[in-house]
Every structure is written in C-alpha cells, then in structure tokens.
Design an enzyme around this catalytic site. Structure first.
Site, PDB file in Angstrom:
ATOM      1  N   GLN A  91       0.851  -1.198   0.000  1.00 33.91           N
ATOM      2  CA  GLN A  91       0.000   0.000   0.000  1.00 33.91           C
ATOM      3  C   GLN A  91       0.881   1.239   0.000  1.00 33.91           C
ATOM      4  O   GLN A  91       0.398   2.360  -0.138  1.00 33.91           O
ATOM      5  CB  GLN A  91      -0.874   0.018   1.259  1.00 33.91           C
ATOM      6  CG  GLN A  91      -1.831  -1.149   1.364  1.00 33.91           C
ATOM      7  CD  GLN A  91      -2.462  -1.204   2.750  1.00 33.91           C
ATOM      8  OE1 GLN A  91      -3.499  -0.581   3.005  1.00 33.91           O
ATOM      9  NE2 GLN A  91      -1.845  -1.923   3.663  1.00 33.91           N
ATOM     10  N   HIS A 109      -1.625   1.364  -4.162  1.00 33.46           N
ATOM     11  CA  HIS A 109      -2.011   2.763  -3.937  1.00 33.46           C
ATOM     12  C   HIS A 109      -1.119   3.734  -4.709  1.00 33.46           C
ATOM     13  O   HIS A 109      -1.068   4.917  -4.385  1.00 33.46           O
ATOM     14  CB  HIS A 109      -1.995   3.093  -2.437  1.00 33.46           C
ATOM     15  CG  HIS A 109      -3.102   2.430  -1.677  1.00 33.46           C
ATOM     16  ND1 HIS A 109      -3.116   2.324  -0.295  1.00 33.46           N
ATOM     17  CD2 HIS A 109      -4.249   1.816  -2.091  1.00 33.46           C
ATOM     18  CE1 HIS A 109      -4.209   1.679   0.097  1.00 33.46           C
ATOM     19  NE2 HIS A 109      -4.916   1.358  -0.976  1.00 33.46           N
ATOM     20  N   CYS A 117      -1.120  11.945 -15.820  1.00 34.52           N
ATOM     21  CA  CYS A 117      -1.675  13.112 -16.505  1.00 34.52           C
ATOM     22  C   CYS A 117      -3.200  13.056 -16.429  1.00 34.52           C
ATOM     23  O   CYS A 117      -3.816  12.111 -16.932  1.00 34.52           O
ATOM     24  CB  CYS A 117      -1.214  13.164 -17.962  1.00 34.52           C
ATOM     25  SG  CYS A 117      -1.936  14.567 -18.832  1.00 34.52           S
ATOM     26  N   CYS A 136       2.976  17.395 -19.365  1.00 34.33           N
ATOM     27  CA  CYS A 136       2.938  15.946 -19.581  1.00 34.33           C
ATOM     28  C   CYS A 136       3.834  15.631 -20.780  1.00 34.33           C
ATOM     29  O   CYS A 136       3.706  16.290 -21.828  1.00 34.33           O
ATOM     30  CB  CYS A 136       1.491  15.525 -19.858  1.00 34.33           C
ATOM     31  SG  CYS A 136       1.359  13.842 -20.503  1.00 34.33           S
ATOM     32  N   SER A 177      -2.427  -1.040   9.498  1.00 28.25           N
ATOM     33  CA  SER A 177      -3.423  -0.936  10.574  1.00 28.25           C
ATOM     34  C   SER A 177      -4.706  -1.692  10.247  1.00 28.25           C
ATOM     35  O   SER A 177      -5.549  -1.869  11.125  1.00 28.25           O
ATOM     36  CB  SER A 177      -3.757   0.535  10.821  1.00 28.25           C
ATOM     37  OG  SER A 177      -4.257   1.116   9.631  1.00 28.25           O
ATOM     38  N   LEU A 202       3.541  -3.968  14.692  1.00 27.95           N
ATOM     39  CA  LEU A 202       4.082  -3.463  15.957  1.00 27.95           C
ATOM     40  C   LEU A 202       3.142  -3.737  17.129  1.00 27.95           C
ATOM     41  O   LEU A 202       3.566  -4.025  18.240  1.00 27.95           O
ATOM     42  CB  LEU A 202       4.331  -1.952  15.823  1.00 27.95           C
ATOM     43  CG  LEU A 202       5.123  -1.280  16.932  1.00 27.95           C
ATOM     44  CD1 LEU A 202       6.518  -1.869  17.019  1.00 27.95           C
ATOM     45  CD2 LEU A 202       5.207   0.222  16.679  1.00 27.95           C
TER      46      LEU A 202
HETATM   47  C1  BJW Z   1       4.755  -0.931  12.602  1.00 27.22           C
HETATM   48  C2  BJW Z   1       5.916  -0.250  12.868  1.00 27.22           C
HETATM   49  C3  BJW Z   1       7.075  -1.003  12.826  1.00 27.22           C
HETATM   50  C4  BJW Z   1       4.386   1.171  13.036  1.00 27.22           C
HETATM   51  N1  BJW Z   1       7.006  -2.302  12.542  1.00 27.22           N
HETATM   52  N2  BJW Z   1       4.706  -2.230  12.315  1.00 27.22           N
HETATM   53  C5  BJW Z   1     -16.851   2.476   5.026  1.00 27.22           C
HETATM   54  C6  BJW Z   1     -16.609   1.127   5.261  1.00 27.22           C
HETATM   55  C7  BJW Z   1     -15.688   0.413   4.474  1.00 27.22           C
HETATM   56  C8  BJW Z   1     -15.000   1.044   3.445  1.00 27.22           C
HETATM   57  C9  BJW Z   1     -15.258   2.381   3.217  1.00 27.22           C
HETATM   58  C10 BJW Z   1     -16.170   3.079   3.998  1.00 27.22           C
HETATM   59  N3  BJW Z   1     -16.203   4.359   3.553  1.00 27.22           N
HETATM   60  C11 BJW Z   1     -15.316   4.482   2.529  1.00 27.22           C
HETATM   61  C12 BJW Z   1     -14.735   3.276   2.314  1.00 27.22           C
HETATM   62  C13 BJW Z   1     -13.689   2.952   1.289  1.00 27.22           C
HETATM   63  C14 BJW Z   1     -12.359   3.604   1.619  1.00 27.22           C
HETATM   64  C15 BJW Z   1     -11.946   3.211   3.040  1.00 27.22           C
HETATM   65  O1  BJW Z   1     -11.392   2.151   3.285  1.00 27.22           O
HETATM   66  N4  BJW Z   1     -12.175   4.080   4.018  1.00 27.22           N
HETATM   67  C16 BJW Z   1     -11.830   3.735   5.404  1.00 27.22           C
HETATM   68  C17 BJW Z   1     -11.201   4.959   6.069  1.00 27.22           C
HETATM   69  C18 BJW Z   1     -13.057   3.212   6.092  1.00 27.22           C
HETATM   70  N5  BJW Z   1     -11.407   3.081   0.667  1.00 27.22           N
HETATM   71  C19 BJW Z   1     -11.237   3.646  -0.529  1.00 27.22           C
HETATM   72  O2  BJW Z   1     -11.820   4.670  -0.856  1.00 27.22           O
HETATM   73  C20 BJW Z   1     -10.309   2.920  -1.489  1.00 27.22           C
HETATM   74  N6  BJW Z   1     -10.982   2.721  -2.724  1.00 27.22           N
HETATM   75  C21 BJW Z   1     -12.046   1.913  -2.827  1.00 27.22           C
HETATM   76  O3  BJW Z   1     -12.531   1.342  -1.858  1.00 27.22           O
HETATM   77  O4  BJW Z   1     -12.524   1.780  -4.114  1.00 27.22           O
HETATM   78  C22 BJW Z   1     -13.695   0.962  -4.308  1.00 27.22           C
HETATM   79  C23 BJW Z   1     -13.409  -0.501  -4.432  1.00 27.22           C
HETATM   80  C24 BJW Z   1     -14.445  -1.398  -4.292  1.00 27.22           C
HETATM   81  C25 BJW Z   1     -14.219  -2.769  -4.378  1.00 27.22           C
HETATM   82  C26 BJW Z   1     -12.965  -3.244  -4.650  1.00 27.22           C
HETATM   83  C27 BJW Z   1     -11.955  -2.368  -4.816  1.00 27.22           C
HETATM   84  C28 BJW Z   1     -12.168  -0.998  -4.672  1.00 27.22           C
HETATM   85  C29 BJW Z   1      -9.064   3.751  -1.749  1.00 27.22           C
HETATM   86  C30 BJW Z   1      -8.181   3.845  -0.558  1.00 27.22           C
HETATM   87  C31 BJW Z   1      -6.985   4.729  -0.863  1.00 27.22           C
HETATM   88  C32 BJW Z   1      -6.087   4.924   0.356  1.00 27.22           C
HETATM   89  N7  BJW Z   1      -5.136   5.915   0.063  1.00 27.22           N
HETATM   90  C33 BJW Z   1      -4.091   6.209   1.057  1.00 27.22           C
HETATM   91  C34 BJW Z   1      -3.272   7.399   0.545  1.00 27.22           C
HETATM   92  C35 BJW Z   1      -2.365   6.957  -0.603  1.00 27.22           C
HETATM   93  C36 BJW Z   1      -1.463   8.049  -1.044  1.00 27.22           C
HETATM   94  C37 BJW Z   1      -0.572   8.558   0.082  1.00 27.22           C
HETATM   95  O5  BJW Z   1       0.316   7.836   0.579  1.00 27.22           O
HETATM   96  O6  BJW Z   1      -0.769   9.711   0.481  1.00 27.22           O
HETATM   97  O7  BJW Z   1      -3.258   5.064   1.269  1.00 27.22           O
HETATM   98  S1  BJW Z   1      -4.750   6.535   2.687  1.00 27.22           S
HETATM   99  C38 BJW Z   1      -3.425   5.745   3.561  1.00 27.22           C
HETATM  100  O8  BJW Z   1      -3.921   4.594   4.282  1.00 27.22           O
HETATM  101  C39 BJW Z   1      -2.486   5.211   2.473  1.00 27.22           C
HETATM  102  C40 BJW Z   1      -2.116   3.869   3.035  1.00 27.22           C
HETATM  103  O9  BJW Z   1      -1.631   3.039   2.009  1.00 27.22           O
HETATM  104  C41 BJW Z   1      -3.392   3.400   3.676  1.00 27.22           C
HETATM  105  C42 BJW Z   1      -3.192   2.336   4.724  1.00 27.22           C
HETATM  106  O10 BJW Z   1      -2.424   2.800   5.790  1.00 27.22           O
HETATM  107  P1  BJW Z   1      -1.406   1.841   6.537  1.00 27.22           P
HETATM  108  O11 BJW Z   1      -0.294   1.486   5.623  1.00 27.22           O
HETATM  109  O12 BJW Z   1      -2.132   0.736   7.158  1.00 27.22           O
HETATM  110  O13 BJW Z   1      -0.779   2.857   7.627  1.00 27.22           O
HETATM  111  P2  BJW Z   1      -1.310   3.160   9.119  1.00 27.22           P
HETATM  112  O14 BJW Z   1      -0.613   4.381   9.582  1.00 27.22           O
HETATM  113  O15 BJW Z   1      -2.772   3.153   9.192  1.00 27.22           O
HETATM  114  O16 BJW Z   1      -0.815   1.895   9.951  1.00 27.22           O
HETATM  115  C43 BJW Z   1       0.558   1.620  10.153  1.00 27.22           C
HETATM  116  C44 BJW Z   1       0.662   0.351  10.985  1.00 27.22           C
HETATM  117  O17 BJW Z   1       2.030   0.030  11.129  1.00 27.22           O
HETATM  118  C45 BJW Z   1       0.097   0.480  12.420  1.00 27.22           C
HETATM  119  O18 BJW Z   1      -0.736  -0.641  12.705  1.00 27.22           O
HETATM  120  C46 BJW Z   1       1.331   0.479  13.308  1.00 27.22           C
HETATM  121  O19 BJW Z   1       1.136  -0.191  14.548  1.00 27.22           O
HETATM  122  C47 BJW Z   1       2.298  -0.317  12.480  1.00 27.22           C
HETATM  123  N8  BJW Z   1       3.689   0.029  12.719  1.00 27.22           N
HETATM  124  N9  BJW Z   1       5.567   1.101  13.159  1.00 27.22           N
HETATM  125  C48 BJW Z   1       5.772  -2.860  12.302  1.00 27.22           C
HETATM  126  N10 BJW Z   1       8.267  -0.416  13.116  1.00 27.22           N
END
Ligand code: BJW
Length: 233
Positions: A91, A109, A117, A136, A177, A202
């Site tokens: 991700q 992601h 573009c 572009c 997470s 973690l």
């Molecule tokens: C350690 C550590 C160490 C720390 N060692 N561990 C209601 C219900 C369900 C779904 C939805 C809803 N309303 C809307 C939705 C859909 C929405 C969604 O999920 N929303 C939620 C907030 C509820 N999702 C979307 O819109 C996605 N698209 C979509 O669903 O399209 C439709 C579809 C339908 C069917 C099939 C397919 C698709 C798009 C999501 C796009 C997310 N974009 C981002 C930004 C990307 C660009 C950028 O980087 O700026 O992606 S948001 C952000 O979160 C980023 C990440 O990739 C993503 C996940 O975060 P991640 O990696 O888990 O980070 P953290 O900080 O949350 O967690 C870090 C973890 O590491 C923690 O647990 C720590 O403990 C641990 N950690 N240090 C090991 N040393």
C-alpha cells in the site's frame, strides 16, 4: 511450518517506519499533520491543488533522505530464494521495496515517484516538483497529478491481487493498521480460499482477530526472522 508454494504478502506504512517515513494513523503521523479530506481525496485536490501538490512534492523529496531497512531487504531476499510463487503487494507509495532489492512489487495505492496526466492518462516520472506544473511528456498538458490512489478512487491491479489471493496457501500482512479497504479485506478473501493467515505488526491491528496468527514487534526484527523460517522449510 508446512511447505508453502504460493504466498501473498501485503505491506503497509509500518514496514517503512524504521526507515524514518511517518505512518498515517500514529500519534504525530501524517493524518494528524494534515486533514485526510484535504490531501488524499479528489475533492481536496480540486479545491486546493497547490496544497496537495506541495504535500506530495515534500514527501517525494523526503524519499531521497531515507534508506530501506532490514524488513525491505528480507523481503527481497525471500523473492530471490523462494522457489514457489510470491506476490508482494504494497500500500506504500515509497520506493523502499525496490531499493531494498525487490524487483516485482505491486503498488496498489500508486507511487510517489510517478505522475499521472489528468488530461491523457499517461504516467511519467517527473524530475521536478509538480507544483511547478511541468508539462505531460505525452500530450504537453500542464495537468500532472501524483500517481497515487486517493479515497474514493479504485486501487490498482485489483484483479491480479484477488486472483493471487484465491490461489494462495499463505497470506501475510506486514505493518498495516487494517483500517483501509479493500486491503483490509484481503485476510478474509484469503481465508475463504483456504489460505493460512499471518499478521506481523508493531501492535495488534484493527483486524488482528481475523488472522490465524498475529505476532507483535518491529518489522525490522519480525520480518527477517519470518523469512528465515519460510526459507528453512
Ligand atoms: C509498525 C511499525 C514497525 C508502526 N514495525 N509495524 C466504510 C466502510 C468500508 C469502506 C469504506 C467506507 N467508507 C469508505 C470506504 C472505502 C475507503 C476506506 O477504506 N475508508 C476507510 C477509512 C473506512 N477506501 C477507498 O476509498 C479505497 N478505494 C475503494 O474502496 O474503491 C472501491 C473498491 C471497491 C471494491 C474493490 C476495490 C475498490 C481507496 C483507498 C486509498 C487509500 N489511500 C491512502 C493514501 C495513498 C497516497 C498517500 O500515501 O498519500 O493510502 S490513505 C493511507 O492509508 C495510504 C495507506 O496506504 C493506507 C493504509 O495505511 P497503513 O499502511 O495501514 O498505515 P497506518 O498508519 O494506518 O498503519 C501503520 C501500521 O504500522 C500500524 O498498525 C502500526 O502499529 C504499524 N507500525 N511502526 C511494524 N516499526
């Protein structure tokens, strides 16, 4: 551990945390410093493109100051040595898996180092800040946006990911997470298809209870240890 032939690995921000890249949801993480609605949605980009382009330019520039850690290197070692099928889905929009030696990384992601573009859909690798509105290379429109997936947009290569999940005999989630879908639902997809499921994080994540096994600790320690286990079978 039983002999494995098909593994799907999902990584999140925690895998890059020990390299010095902020995670999103930790205290002091990216979503405490910036409102997610402002910087990670198409609506936020339409409202204030300079804010969003500046946010991603800053994160792209910061990549030059960080290095892959032991977790990235261990996953690259696994790619080289594992004799079965391996799909590494991240991700993360950083390039630390590639710089750690992985050659086949699916960035669901998107990627910070690339631009998309908004006019013709061609992807490119800009060599300067997007806030300067470079053209572009394909259509010359000054319409480049970061090639990342915002909330409400469809993550990349979902068909390839689901196909691999339905064939996997092990699904492993590392440093995420479990708060964002569809990635948060991969564990259930894999389980339905009969795979074993393992979480390395973690701390317990939102979905820890969904995994057959959950181990807690820093990725730089847990991932190399787990890779050694897989390769020693
Ligand atoms: C350690 C550590 C160490 C720390 N060692 N561990 C209601 C219900 C369900 C779904 C939805 C809803 N309303 C809307 C939705 C859909 C929405 C969604 O999920 N929303 C939620 C907030 C509820 N999702 C979307 O819109 C996605 N698209 C979509 O669903 O399209 C439709 C579809 C339908 C069917 C099939 C397919 C698709 C798009 C999501 C796009 C997310 N974009 C981002 C930004 C990307 C660009 C950028 O980087 O700026 O992606 S948001 C952000 O979160 C980023 C990440 O990739 C993503 C996940 O975060 P991640 O990696 O888990 O980070 P953290 O900080 O949350 O967690 C870090 C973890 O590491 C923690 O647990 C720590 O403990 C641990 N950690 N240090 C090991 N040393």
């Amino acid at each position: 551990m039983a002999e494995l032939s098909r593994i799907v690995i999902l990584t999140g921000a925690g895998v890059s945390a020990e390299s010095g890249i902020d995670t999103f949801r930790a205290a002091g993480g990216l979503w405490e410093q910036h409102r997610v609605e402002d910087v990670a949605t198409p609506e936020g980009f339409a409202r204030d493109p300079d804010l969003v382009l500046g946010f991603y330019d800053m994160r792209r520039a910061a990549l030059e100051k960080v290095k892959p850690n032991a977790a990235h290197r261990a996953l690259a070692h696994l790619e080289r040595e594992f004799s079965g099928e391996l799909l590494l889905v991240t991700q993360n929009v950083d390039d630390l898996h590639e710089r750690g030696g992985s050659t086949d990384v699916l960035h669901m992601h998107g990627e910070l180092r690339r631009a998309l573009c908004a006019s013709c859909g061609v992807r490119s690798e800009p060599d300067g800040p997007l806030i300067d509105r470079p053209q572009c290379p394909a259509c010359e429109a000054k319409a480049l946006r970061p090639d990342v997936v915002w909330f409400g947009e469809m993550p990349y290569q979902m068909e390839r990911i689901y196909a691999a999940l339905t064939r996997a005999d092990l699904f492993v989630s590392l440093g995420t997470s479990g708060a964002v879908y569809p990635a948060a639902g991969f564990v259930q997809e894999a389980k339905l298809a009969g795979a074993e499921t393992l979480e390395l994080n973690l701390e317990p994540s939102e979905g820890s209870h969904l995994f057959d096994e959950s181990r807690q600790g820093p990725a730089g320690t847990l991932v190399p240890r787990w890779v050694d286990e897989v390769l020693s079978v």
